[in-house]
Design an enzyme around this catalytic site. Structure first.
Site, PDB file in Angstrom:
ATOM      1  N   ARG A 131       0.857  -1.188   0.000  1.00 22.57           N
ATOM      2  CA  ARG A 131       0.000   0.000   0.000  1.00 22.57           C
ATOM      3  C   ARG A 131       0.891   1.235   0.000  1.00 22.57           C
ATOM      4  O   ARG A 131       1.186   1.806   1.050  1.00 22.57           O
ATOM      5  CB  ARG A 131      -0.924  -0.018   1.218  1.00 22.57           C
ATOM      6  CG  ARG A 131      -1.883  -1.198   1.223  1.00 22.57           C
ATOM      7  CD  ARG A 131      -2.648  -1.282   2.527  1.00 22.57           C
ATOM      8  NE  ARG A 131      -3.522  -2.454   2.561  1.00 22.57           N
ATOM      9  CZ  ARG A 131      -4.190  -2.854   3.635  1.00 22.57           C
ATOM     10  NH1 ARG A 131      -4.070  -2.183   4.770  1.00 22.57           N
ATOM     11  NH2 ARG A 131      -4.957  -3.928   3.591  1.00 22.57           N
ATOM     12  N   ASP A 135       2.315   4.933  -0.217  1.00 24.28           N
ATOM     13  CA  ASP A 135       1.800   6.163   0.368  1.00 24.28           C
ATOM     14  C   ASP A 135       1.580   7.226  -0.710  1.00 24.28           C
ATOM     15  O   ASP A 135       1.953   7.042  -1.876  1.00 24.28           O
ATOM     16  CB  ASP A 135       2.800   6.660   1.416  1.00 24.28           C
ATOM     17  CG  ASP A 135       2.154   7.549   2.473  1.00 24.28           C
ATOM     18  OD1 ASP A 135       0.933   7.779   2.402  1.00 24.28           O
ATOM     19  OD2 ASP A 135       2.887   8.016   3.375  1.00 24.28           O
ATOM     20  N   ARG A 157      10.979   5.576   4.614  1.00 26.86           N
ATOM     21  CA  ARG A 157      11.211   7.017   4.609  1.00 26.86           C
ATOM     22  C   ARG A 157      11.818   7.502   5.924  1.00 26.86           C
ATOM     23  O   ARG A 157      12.636   8.430   5.942  1.00 26.86           O
ATOM     24  CB  ARG A 157       9.908   7.750   4.298  1.00 26.86           C
ATOM     25  CG  ARG A 157       9.461   7.553   2.844  1.00 26.86           C
ATOM     26  CD  ARG A 157       8.038   8.022   2.616  1.00 26.86           C
ATOM     27  NE  ARG A 157       7.879   9.422   2.968  1.00 26.86           N
ATOM     28  CZ  ARG A 157       6.692  10.008   3.135  1.00 26.86           C
ATOM     29  NH1 ARG A 157       5.574   9.301   2.998  1.00 26.86           N
ATOM     30  NH2 ARG A 157       6.622  11.283   3.437  1.00 26.86           N
TER      31      ARG A 157
END
Length: 246
Positions: free
Chosen positions: A52, A54, A198
């Protein structure tokens, strides 16, 4: 026609989308793909995705699957679906898989790539596809720091605050290298926590800038607290590269 389970490999430019997963009143990759599939197959299609991604994150190897009784030949799905999809989403491969195949649950490894545009001057051509950093970064120090993250660990320090997912993951590989003006980092794990890549990248960049030492990354990992890690790197430098299955 008997029920078939179709596996697709997708690539997409995530710039215009608020992530993979459907959200009310916001454009998402899942919505665009499901609507295009439903138009093509003339039935409502719901898909399962391996990752999924972002908002504004890209993919070179997203894997999805869906089931249908439609008779469209498998070799026709790729060109036909690409004619329905927006220009920033494309099917790379389509194949029939066993009915019990599940794109997310059956995935053994996922590899993400993060790209930094490391040059004294920014470029409008890369602003949506890399994190622009003009500072000189020490790749050697970043590599030393990354070694503390390899293996099975509690990655709470690199998980988005408030995320309910169990924090233990196995990070198999981190590779950091330079290609002309770009610093490229590839990470492979069994799975990743929300914003884990990240947050790792934001921390490694702090090491590269000399604001953290490599050994402090070990301390951050052991602290199991997000507040000790570096900032979250921006989304546009992140790419889901591939998903591996048994």
């Amino acid at each position: 026609m008997e029920l078939r389970n179709i596996k697709l490999i997708l690539e997409y430019d995530g710039t215009s989308y608020y992530g993979w997963q459907r959200q009310p009143n916001l454009p998402t990759v899942q919505e665009a793909v499901e609507e295009s599939l439903s138009r093509l197959f003339k039935e409502e299609i719901k898909v399962i995705a391996a990752g999924r991604t972002d908002a504004h994150v890209h993919a070179k190897g997203q894997v999805i699957n869906f089931k249908t009784r439609a008779s469209l030949p498998i070799e026709a799905i790729k060109p036909a679906l690409n004619s329905y999809l927006p220009d920033d989403i494309r099917v790379k491969k389509a194949e029939c898989v066993p009915l019990n195949f599940h794109a997310r649950r059956d995935a053994l490894k996922r590899t993400y790539r993060y790209i930094i545009y490391n040059h004294p001057f920014s470029s409008p051509f890369y602003r949506n596809f890399a994190w622009y950093i003009p500072d000189k970064l020490s790749l050697e120090e970043m590599r030393k720091a990354s070694r503390h993250l390899i293996g099975k660990h509690d990655f709470s320090s690199f998980q988005a605050q408030g995320s309910p997912a169990p924090p233990v993951r196995r990070l198999e590989r981190i590779s950091i290298f330079k290609r002309e003006k770009f610093i490229i980092t590839e990470l492979t794990a069994d799975s990743f926590l929300y914003r884990m890549v990240r947050n790792i990248m934001g921390t490694l960049v702090e090491v590269g800038r000399g604001r953290l030492s490599p050994d402090e990354v070990r301390d951050i990992l052991e602290a199991k607290d997000r507040k000790f890690a570096g900032p979250t790197a921006p989304p546009q430098g992140l790419y889901l590269m591939r998903v591996e299955y048994g």
